[in-house]
Write an enzyme that holds these catalytic residues in place. Structure first.
Site, mmCIF file in Angstrom:
data_model
loop_
_atom_site.group_PDB
_atom_site.id
_atom_site.type_symbol
_atom_site.label_atom_id
_atom_site.label_comp_id
_atom_site.label_asym_id
_atom_site.label_seq_id
_atom_site.Cartn_x
_atom_site.Cartn_y
_atom_site.Cartn_z
ATOM 1 N N LYS A 173 41.414 47.467 48.840
ATOM 2 C CA LYS A 173 41.863 46.072 48.847
ATOM 3 C C LYS A 173 43.391 46.018 48.785
ATOM 4 C CE LYS A 173 39.276 45.678 45.281
ATOM 5 N NZ LYS A 173 38.493 45.264 44.089
ATOM 6 N N THR A 204 43.836 34.555 39.884
ATOM 7 C CA THR A 204 43.089 35.617 40.566
ATOM 8 C C THR A 204 42.218 36.421 39.599
ATOM 9 O OG1 THR A 204 44.983 37.114 40.300
ATOM 10 C CG2 THR A 204 44.852 35.837 42.352
ATOM 11 N N GLY A 206 39.339 38.058 38.069
ATOM 12 C CA GLY A 206 37.983 38.375 38.498
ATOM 13 C C GLY A 206 37.784 38.522 39.990
ATOM 14 N N THR A 207 38.865 38.628 40.758
ATOM 15 C CA THR A 207 38.707 38.738 42.218
ATOM 16 C C THR A 207 37.968 40.016 42.616
ATOM 17 O OG1 THR A 207 40.956 39.631 42.303
ATOM 18 C CG2 THR A 207 40.676 37.308 42.865
ATOM 19 N N GLY A 208 38.264 41.126 41.944
ATOM 20 C CA GLY A 208 37.605 42.382 42.286
ATOM 21 C C GLY A 208 36.118 42.345 41.991
ATOM 22 N N CYS A 209 35.762 41.800 40.847
ATOM 23 C CA CYS A 209 34.347 41.661 40.488
ATOM 24 C C CYS A 209 33.626 40.781 41.515
ATOM 25 C CB CYS A 209 34.211 41.022 39.106
ATOM 26 S SG CYS A 209 35.088 41.852 37.775
#
Length: 261
Positions: A173, A204, A206-209
């Site tokens: 990412k 942003t 929690g974007t990865g989760c």
């Protein structure tokens, strides 16, 4: 209804971890289940405490899930210790789990370390090899490949190195790059760039989760890897553009922006 399991930590403020995962899965109209690896005391300003699950209790959770409602896809997030990783690996093999998405969570959005330093080798050598796709951000990809990533060329070199750790796909990412938000999907030597616009939204958390859970949901729904990533990227773009603004720090996304109430 398709079923998706998240194996991750809990975020009491609801923006990341299993709470973000369950919201994302529900928005994709799949049935969400969770096995909790840790409780965290956190909010939009940072992580203030972590209470790790015992390996025995995590094993009980996983047995209860797999023996009753078998998941069509699995997302694995925060796993902080060797003993927890070993249990997950054991159960994934025992139940021949499919559509495994590993989000190698090492740091929170606020920079708090979420993995014990001695667990990295176990993650690389035991869990990642079982994944159908892993979704590291730039800092996580740097930890996995062993060198700095400052541009898209280095993202590609990192993807080649990381891909040697598993038989599945690698999605690096690029949201932490300064000049773009492009993501790189690397599948068996084939490169696909997902060009993303820089969305002017500081929230942003929690974007990865969210992205990894969206990918798992799409895989459960029967989409191939390329389309699952494409659809997940579109979903998270919409969640960011909804401009939810909660909390004093980096706030959460609007996971339910696409649900008409």
């Amino acid at each position: 209804m398709k079923k998706v399991l998240t194996i991750a930590g809990s975020d009491c403020s609801g923006g990341a971890g299993i709470q973000a995962d369950i919201k994302t899965m529900t928005a994709h109209k799949v049935y969400a289940m969770s096995a909790i690896t840790a409780l965290t005391a956190q909010n939009t300003t940072g992580v203030y405490g972590v209470l790790e699950s015992t390996s025995e209790f995590l094993e009980q959770q996983l047995d209860c899930i797999f023996k009753d409602i078998f998941p069509d896809a699995i997302k694995i997030g925060m796993v902080s210790s060797i003993s927890l990783i070993d249990v997950i690996v054991k159960k994934l093999k025992e139940y021949n789990a499919q559509n495994i998405v590993v989000d190698p969570v090492m740091f929170s959005t606020s920079g708090h370390a979420l993995m014990c330093s001695d667990a990295m080798d176990t993650l690389k050598n035991k869990l990642i090899p079982l994944a159908d796709i892993i979704t590291p951000n730039i800092s996580e990809a740097e930890a996995l490949c062993g060198f700095s990533i400052e541009n898209t060329e280095q993202m590609l070199e990192a993807a080649k190195v990381i891909s040697s750790l598993l038989n599945g796909s690698v999605l690096i990412k690029g949201g932490h790059l300064t000049d773009s938000a492009d993501d790189l999907l690397y599948i068996d030597g084939k490169v696909t760039w997902f060009n993303g616009e820089k969305i002017d939204n500081p929230n942003t958390h929690g974007t990865g989760c969210t992205l990894s859970s969206a990918i798992a949901s799409n895989l459960a729904l029967g989409f191939n890897m390329n389309d699952s990533v494409k659809n997940a990227k579109s979903y998270i773009t919409g969640a960011l553009k909804a401009n939810l603004d909660l909390g004093a720090g980096s706030g959460p996304l609007n996971h339910c922006f696409n649900i008409i109430i």
